[in-house]
Design a protein around this motif. Structure first.
Motif, short mmCIF file in Angstrom:
data_model
loop_
_atom_site.label_atom_id
_atom_site.label_comp_id
_atom_site.label_asym_id
_atom_site.label_seq_id
_atom_site.Cartn_x
_atom_site.Cartn_y
_atom_site.Cartn_z
N LYS A 83 0.86 -0.87 0.36
CA LYS A 83 0.16 0.06 0.30
C LYS A 83 0.89 0.80 0.11
O LYS A 83 1.11 2.00 0.98
N TYR A 84 0.53 2.01 -1.62
CA TYR A 84 2.22 3.08 -0.76
C TYR A 84 1.72 3.91 -1.01
O TYR A 84 -0.22 4.33 -0.86
N PRO A 85 2.49 5.37 0.44
CA PRO A 85 1.79 6.23 1.14
C PRO A 85 1.33 7.72 -0.18
O PRO A 85 1.82 6.96 -1.55
N LYS A 86 0.88 8.69 0.18
CA LYS A 86 -0.57 9.47 -0.57
C LYS A 86 0.88 10.51 0.03
O LYS A 86 1.57 11.04 0.24
N GLU A 87 1.33 11.20 -1.59
CA GLU A 87 2.29 12.16 -1.92
C GLU A 87 1.40 13.79 -0.93
O GLU A 87 0.12 13.65 -1.29
N GLU A 88 2.38 14.14 0.16
CA GLU A 88 1.35 15.28 0.77
C GLU A 88 1.84 16.60 -0.12
O GLU A 88 2.63 17.13 -1.16
N HIS A 89 0.41 17.46 -0.83
CA HIS A 89 0.74 18.46 -1.59
C HIS A 89 0.42 20.17 -1.08
O HIS A 89 -0.39 20.46 -1.66
N ASN A 90 0.44 20.03 0.84
CA ASN A 90 0.53 21.67 1.01
C ASN A 90 1.82 22.29 0.62
O ASN A 90 2.60 21.97 0.58
N LEU A 91 1.20 23.18 0.37
CA LEU A 91 2.30 24.21 -0.38
C LEU A 91 3.00 25.22 0.46
O LEU A 91 3.92 26.13 0.45
N ASP A 92 2.45 25.47 1.89
CA ASP A 92 3.29 26.01 3.54
C ASP A 92 3.71 25.38 3.32
O ASP A 92 3.98 24.21 4.45
N PHE A 110 16.21 21.28 -1.97
CA PHE A 110 17.42 19.65 -1.91
C PHE A 110 16.98 18.95 -2.01
O PHE A 110 16.66 17.89 -2.88
N ALA A 111 16.40 18.27 -0.53
CA ALA A 111 16.31 17.83 -0.05
C ALA A 111 14.55 17.19 -0.25
O ALA A 111 14.05 15.93 -0.06
N GLY A 112 13.50 18.55 -0.85
CA GLY A 112 12.27 17.70 -0.97
C GLY A 112 11.33 17.77 0.49
O GLY A 112 10.58 17.04 0.08
N ILE A 113 11.84 18.60 1.18
CA ILE A 113 11.18 18.36 2.65
C ILE A 113 9.84 20.14 3.05
O ILE A 113 10.11 20.66 1.58
N LYS A 114 8.99 19.06 2.94
CA LYS A 114 7.56 19.26 2.90
C LYS A 114 6.69 19.59 4.39
O LYS A 114 7.48 18.86 5.12
N GLN A 115 5.83 20.07 4.55
CA GLN A 115 5.45 20.62 5.81
C GLN A 115 3.67 19.67 5.37
O GLN A 115 3.21 19.98 4.30
N ASP A 116 3.00 18.82 6.29
CA ASP A 116 1.45 19.15 6.55
C ASP A 116 0.78 20.01 7.12
O ASP A 116 1.15 20.71 7.89
N TYR A 117 -0.49 19.63 6.36
CA TYR A 117 -0.89 20.47 6.69
C TYR A 117 -0.94 20.72 8.21
O TYR A 117 -1.93 21.72 9.42
N ARG A 158 11.83 8.49 -1.45
CA ARG A 158 11.82 7.94 -2.50
C ARG A 158 12.82 6.98 -3.30
O ARG A 158 13.60 6.26 -2.66
N ASP A 159 12.68 6.24 -4.16
CA ASP A 159 13.52 4.77 -4.84
C ASP A 159 14.26 5.45 -5.12
O ASP A 159 14.35 6.91 -5.37
N VAL A 160 15.59 5.90 -6.01
CA VAL A 160 16.73 5.54 -6.92
C VAL A 160 15.91 6.73 -7.93
O VAL A 160 15.89 7.41 -8.83
N ASP A 161 14.27 5.96 -8.83
CA ASP A 161 13.98 6.56 -10.20
C ASP A 161 12.78 7.76 -9.27
O ASP A 161 11.87 8.16 -9.80
N GLY A 162 12.38 7.85 -7.69
CA GLY A 162 11.37 8.90 -7.35
C GLY A 162 10.45 8.30 -6.85
O GLY A 162 9.58 9.52 -6.96
N LYS A 163 10.03 7.42 -6.95
CA LYS A 163 9.19 6.75 -7.19
C LYS A 163 8.71 6.47 -5.40
O LYS A 163 9.56 6.32 -4.53
N LEU A 164 7.45 7.21 -5.15
CA LEU A 164 7.85 6.98 -2.95
C LEU A 164 6.77 6.52 -3.00
O LEU A 164 6.12 5.38 -3.36
N CYS A 169 8.84 0.99 3.71
CA CYS A 169 9.62 -0.16 3.51
C CYS A 169 11.16 0.46 3.69
O CYS A 169 10.78 1.53 4.08
N PRO A 170 12.38 -0.22 4.48
CA PRO A 170 13.55 0.56 4.96
C PRO A 170 14.16 0.84 3.27
O PRO A 170 15.33 0.66 3.66
N ILE A 171 13.80 1.25 2.96
CA ILE A 171 14.21 2.35 2.07
C ILE A 171 15.65 3.83 2.31
O ILE A 171 14.82 4.10 3.69
N LEU A 172 16.70 3.62 2.50
CA LEU A 172 17.12 4.91 2.73
C LEU A 172 17.18 6.01 2.71
O LEU A 172 16.11 5.51 1.47
N TYR A 173 16.61 6.93 3.35
CA TYR A 173 15.94 8.16 3.33
C TYR A 173 17.37 9.26 2.31
O TYR A 173 18.11 9.19 2.42
#
Length: 174
Positions: free
Chosen positions: A31-40, A60-67, A76-82, A109-113
């Motif tokens: 069950k894949y996660p959902k991407e966060e879409h908050n722009l703030d 650079f790190a793609g850090i976001k903030q949730d609501y 993400r994996d090496v291909d950018g899949k969440l 999954c235990p993918i390295l961040y």
């Protein structure tokens, strides 16, 4: 796909010698996660600035903030899949509360961040914490990943083993 790549490279392909990964079974009913879409990202920027982390590093790190104002770390994996999403409050954490947690109702999954930002021709730095990774990036060392679950869980080693074998030099900094 692998056979085609061998043909393009002009190399002989023997499908009996090729070994696939066991990740197919791991992701079979994932069950894949959902991407966060908050722009703030104001609360995250304010908190991490106090820890010496710039907006440039967050970008650079793609850090976001949730609501709710929490820091969002997308794995993400090496291909950018969440593959997984981890959260942390954008403030000092009390001893009685959780410091980090995973997105609910999905697998992790235990993918390295940070593997999606890595140059495999350069030495790899592996740190223990997600914010430790940000601090390394801030200091100019961008070829850095963080272990996903914490020092007591070593499942990341086996899960990332094939990818880690690409490196001539790996630095562990715990």
């Amino acid at each position: 796909s692998v056979k085609k790549l061998f043909e393009v490279a002009g190399m002989p392909f023997d499908d009996f010698d090729f070994k696939g990964t066991n990740k197919d079974e791991f992701f079979k009913d994932y069950k894949y996660p959902k991407e966060e879409h908050n722009l703030d990202r104001s609360k995250v920027e304010e908190y991490l600035a106090k820890r010496g982390i710039s907006k440039k590093t967050l970008d650079f790190a793609g850090i976001k903030q949730d609501y709710e104002g929490n820091i969002v770390f997308e794995h993400r994996d090496v291909d950018g899949k969440l593959l997984a999403v981890k959260y942390r409050p954008a403030r000092a954490v009390k001893k009685t509360e959780s410091k980090m947690w995973w997105q609910k109702n999905v697998n992790m999954c235990p993918i390295l961040y940070g593997v999606d930002k890595i140059d495999i021709t350069m030495p790899l730095l592996i740190v223990e914490g997600h914010i430790d990774r940000l601090a390394c990036i801030e200091s100019g060392f961008t070829n850095v990943v963080s272990i996903p679950i914490g020092a007591s869980d070593l499942s990341w080693i086996e899960f990332n083993w094939e990818w880690l074998e690409n490196f001539d030099n790996i630095i562990l900094w715990a």
